[in-house]
Design a protein around this motif. Structure first.
Motif, short mmCIF file in Angstrom:
data_model
loop_
_atom_site.label_atom_id
_atom_site.label_comp_id
_atom_site.label_asym_id
_atom_site.label_seq_id
_atom_site.Cartn_x
_atom_site.Cartn_y
_atom_site.Cartn_z
N ASN A 1 0.82 -1.22 0.00
CA ASN A 1 0.00 0.00 0.00
C ASN A 1 0.85 1.26 0.00
O ASN A 1 0.61 2.20 -0.76
N ALA B 1 1.25 3.94 -2.92
CA ALA B 1 0.74 5.28 -2.59
C ALA B 1 1.76 6.36 -2.87
O ALA B 1 1.40 7.46 -3.31
N LEU C 1 -6.35 2.04 -7.11
CA LEU C 1 -7.06 2.41 -5.89
C LEU C 1 -7.90 1.25 -5.39
O LEU C 1 -7.96 0.96 -4.20
N ARG D 1 -5.71 -1.36 -3.78
CA ARG D 1 -5.22 -0.90 -2.48
C ARG D 1 -6.32 -0.99 -1.43
O ARG D 1 -6.08 -1.36 -0.28
N LEU E 1 -0.56 5.42 5.32
CA LEU E 1 -1.34 5.61 4.10
C LEU E 1 -2.20 6.87 4.18
O LEU E 1 -2.28 7.66 3.22
N SER E 2 -2.83 7.08 5.35
CA SER E 2 -3.66 8.27 5.50
C SER E 2 -2.81 9.54 5.49
O SER E 2 -3.20 10.56 4.92
N THR F 1 -1.92 10.15 1.86
CA THR F 1 -3.11 10.55 1.09
C THR F 1 -3.52 11.98 1.43
O THR F 1 -3.86 12.79 0.55
N GLN G 1 -1.34 14.56 -0.15
CA GLN G 1 -1.68 14.77 -1.55
C GLN G 1 -2.91 15.66 -1.73
O GLN G 1 -3.12 16.25 -2.78
N ARG G 2 -3.74 15.74 -0.65
CA ARG G 2 -4.99 16.52 -0.74
C ARG G 2 -4.88 17.84 0.04
O ARG G 2 -5.91 18.45 0.35
#
Length: 809
Positions: free
Chosen positions: A316, A320, A433, A436, A705-706, A709, A712-713
């Motif tokens: 993951n 990612a 996605l 994952r 992972l969070s 992520t 990226q946001r």
């Protein structure tokens, strides 16, 4: 090229320390769990293999039937004549050896007096079967002469100190018998199904004062002798197994057996491979508690699950962060790198990280093994991992785990098109996605299954410990009963009861927490004549004080009483026996004619059902009888819980007064019941530890992972804040995708967990029902843990100043 790959891997680790730490730490923890469980599995599967001829040695066991193909008892020991008869009937058997456990045995040397728990009678062939080093004396002749004894170094040291023990004498059985020390042997290793400390010559049993030669040749009723057969190497044992029914019909005739019934229809002999005893033998009487092949399978699965979760983390996090390495891949392709070379590069990085994790895991295994040994009461050693077959397998682990965890990221990232990558128009496809998400679901499904398993094991253990047994097990002191006390028992009891801290005492052949193995021919009056019963009716011999000592409740009738001289021929039974015999109520059972072991009498009382054995077993029909010759093995004494020490002091002083040559050792009954569930307790503790580790590794991956992520946001979060979104709204928006995955994992995992634990509970005759709320709580717990893990990063991002995240626009 390999040097270049390693340099690239090290640079990548330095460039992304957070993600690299999570990968290495997760794999290290996962591999540590695997190594710890592997040492356990290796130890369990190594039992009795230290014996040179282990593959050619078999133990004889005996099955009894209460009806056509209805097994009532399966013993790991047999009657004494079977060994010699088998060798005479089957010349292919090279040798036999027999052992007889002697229970708690008092030995004296000068002024030293000890009770020995692991004393056996063994014949002269014993050391041809079991590869134990004899340090002093002769292994082949040391046990030949009657009244000779061999012992371990530790026992010899206890009696003789530093003096040479050979030819010294120890006294047995209240100084009646003198045994000469003929040898010293090393202790049996921990991975043995038995651990004798003292071996007495089997030929001693020929003395009628001990057992009697005729008894050894003709007594098929005393099934207390462990008998082992030694076959030629590679011998097909099935040939003999097929002939055992005819062997029984020829040599054995059971008293009281109907003429139309052959011996092999009432009893059966089986052969059990020595190396199979520990993991697959769970017979009604074992020398020691054995392990379980099911437990080996369970912990093997847990090890693989934990390692799988760690590998999923790697997959993951690697996919990612693929966008961060996109330009690197694009440049490599532009300057001529083939796809297979890029795949090899990423697999090399994965193997390198796994190798580092494996080395760290070895270090952690060495540090944690003493704690695991203490927790599980095992003797696991890290040295078991350095056997060549195991070591070669471990050396392959970095390649296997590295390729498994790295193959998908390698294939995914090597598929990038250099034109799109270098233009900055790379978009992570929906297929990636979805895959994952599947991996995250799988991680948490495994974690939820382990949460349910831990909860159910804990609840069952609590149920076992708190269930009413039908009698009061608290403050009941138990000790070995000796026949030397029989003639003066009444005076002994009177002296002890003078102390008000002692409430009552009684004698019996067995005590609660043990197995009910004794059975004799039983008949009841039907149609005007005594007819054999068609059920298993076990028995224990008791005296007048046993039932009141344990506080057993009478459902009907009365206890044995000295006021009735005929009670020596009468019986007390339990409610299970009433139901099995077809007597409608306990009251209806009173006065019924019953013959047991050839003694005809009447039922004078019915006790309410109680749990004599562990909760693994059902409550079985049971009969109490007063023995004609005072045959007892155990003494039980009920004491006042408010004055325990005073009661113990009185009992010990009185014991030494009446039995000066017998050491006083005792245990409390509640401790014996607790020991019945040691395996489950250890299993529950290990389940809890491994469940926490699995959840921790899954959360570790989810955290990484969070974090990635959300990074990226970050501009999206800034825009949302500028447009008026509150912190809770942003946290929910960032967390909901991950929580959906955990919710899906719960839907998949809970039915699997329920089915698996339902099967585990079948091993208990008395068990809990898995409540729906246990499953709900497991799912909710996983959701809460996942939310806390994700929200840490979400809150941090939501609280950030949007000006900083939007400045570059």
């Amino acid at each position: 090229m390999i040097k270049n790959y390693l340099r690239s891997a090290l640079r990548n680790i330095k460039r992304n320390p957070f993600i690299s730490f999570i990968n290495i730490f997760g794999l290290t923890v996962g591999l540590t769990c695997c190594l710890l469980i592997l040492t356990y599995i290796i130890n369990e599967r190594s039992y009795d293999k230290f014996n040179k001829n282990a593959e050619d040695i078999y133990r004889v066991t005996r099955i009894f039937y209460s009806g056509p193909n209805v097994e009532s008892l399966h013993l790991s020991s047999v009657a004494p004549p079977f060994g010699p008869l088998l060798q005479n009937a089957f010349p292919d058997i090279k040798k036999i050896t027999r052992m007889l456990p002697n229970g708690v045995t008092p030995f004296r040397y000068k002024n030293k007096l000890f009770n020995e728990n692991n004393a056996f009678f063994a014949d002269e062939n014993f050391f041809d079967f079991f590869s134990i080093i004899v340090l002093k004396g002769d292994a082949h002749s040391g046990l030949y002469d009657p009244y000779s004894v061999m012992m371990t170094e530790a026992v010899a040291k206890k009696y003789f100190g530093d003096a040479d023990p050979i030819n010294k004498t120890v006294l047995l059985d209240n100084n009646k018998h003198e045994f000469k020390v003929t040898g010293i042997f090393t202790p049996f290793p921990s991975n043995s199904h038995m651990h004798p400390n003292i071996l007495m010559s089997f030929n001693t049993l020929k003395d009628t004062a001990i057992y009697g030669e005729k008894q050894l040749q003709t007594n098929f009723g005393n099934n207390s002798f462990f008998t082992y057969l030694f076959f030629p190497s590679g011998y097909n044992v099935e040939r003999i197994k097929l002939q055992l029914p005819d062997f029984l019909d020829k040599y054995v005739h059971l008293p009281g057996m109907p003429g139309n019934l052959k011996t092999h229809q009432a009893t059966k002999l089986t052969l059990q491979k020595l190396t199979d005893i520990h993991l697959t033998s769970h017979l009604d009487d074992e020398i020691e508690e054995n392990g379980s092949i099911d437990r080996v399978y369970i912990f093997s699965a847990i090890a693989l699950f934990i390692l799988l979760i760690a590998c999923i983390n790697y997959m993951n996090l690697s996919t990612a962060r693929s966008a961060l390495r996109a330009k690197e891949i694009g440049i490599r392709k532009v300057i001529g790198a083939q796809r297979k070379e890029i795949i090899v590069q990423f697999l090399s990085e994965s193997v390198f990280i796994t190798l580092v994790s494996l080395m760290l895991a070895f270090l952690l295994t060495v540090l944690l093994l003493p704690f695991i040994n203490h927790l599980s009461n095992q003797a696991l050693s890290v040295h078991s991992l350095f056997q060549w077959p195991v070591l070669l397998s471990l050396l392959a682990v970095p390649f296997v785990v590295g390729i498994i965890s790295g193959i998908y990221p390698a294939l995914f990232m090597s598929s990038f098109l250099p034109v799109k990558v270098l233009k900055g128009v790379l978009k992570v496809g929906t297929g990636n996605l979805s895959f994952r998400k599947v991996l995250v679901v799988l991680q948490f499904a495994i974690s939820i299954i382990l949460i349910v398993a831990t909860t159910v094991v804990y609840q069952q253990l609590q149920f076992i410990q708190n269930k009413a047994l039908g009698f009061n097990k608290d403050f009941v002191l138990t000790t070995q009963y000796t026949r030397l006390l029989s003639r003066q028992y009444d005076a002994f009891k009177t002296d002890i009861l003078k102390n008000s801290a002692v409430k009552d005492m009684g004698r019996s052949s067995r005590i609660p927490s043990g197995r009910l193995l004794d059975e004799s021919d039983a008949k009841v009056l039907e149609g005007g004549s005594m007819q054999p019963i068609k059920i298993d009716l076990k028995y224990i011999t008791t005296d007048y004080g046993f039932i009141p000592t344990y506080g057993l409740q009478m459902a009907a009738g009365r206890n044995f009483s000295k006021a009735f001289s005929t009670d020596t021929n009468n019986y007390v039974i339990n409610e299970a026996a009433v139901r099995a015999l077809g007597w409608k109520t306990p009251q209806n059972a009173l006065g019924k004619d019953i013959a047991y072991g050839g003694i005809k009498g009447k039922v004078i009382g019915v006790v309410r059902d109680f749990h004599f054995e562990s909760l693994h077993q059902k409550i079985i029909p049971l009969l109490f009888q007063l023995p004609a010759q005072g045959y007892y093995n155990r003494l039980s004494i009920k004491i006042d819980g408010r004055n325990v020490q005073s009661a113990i002091n009185t009992i010990q002083t009185t014991w030494q007064k009446y039995l000066p040559e017998t050491p006083f050792d005792f245990t409390f009954l509640d401790d014996k019941f607790a020991q019945l569930y040691n395996t489950e307790q250890q299993q529950g503790s290990l389940f809890t530890i491994f469940s926490c580790i699995a959840i921790f590794i899954a959360c570790l991956g989810l955290f990484g992972l969070s974090a990635f992520t959300i990074t990226q946001r970050i501009k999206e979060i800034g825009v949302r804040k500028v447009l008026g979104a509150s912190v809770p709204q942003i946290v929910i928006e960032l967390s909901k995708d991950f929580l959906k995955l955990v919710f899906i994992a719960s839907i998949i995992a809970l039915p699997v967990a329920w089915f698996s634990m339902n099967n585990w509970l079948r091993d208990f005759a008395f068990r809990i029902n898995i409540s729906w709320w246990v499953l709900v709580i497991a799912g909710v717990t996983a959701l809460i843990i996942a939310f806390i893990t994700v929200s840490f990063q979400s809150v941090k991002a939501a609280l950030a100043n949007p000006v900083k995240s939007l400045r570059s626009e």
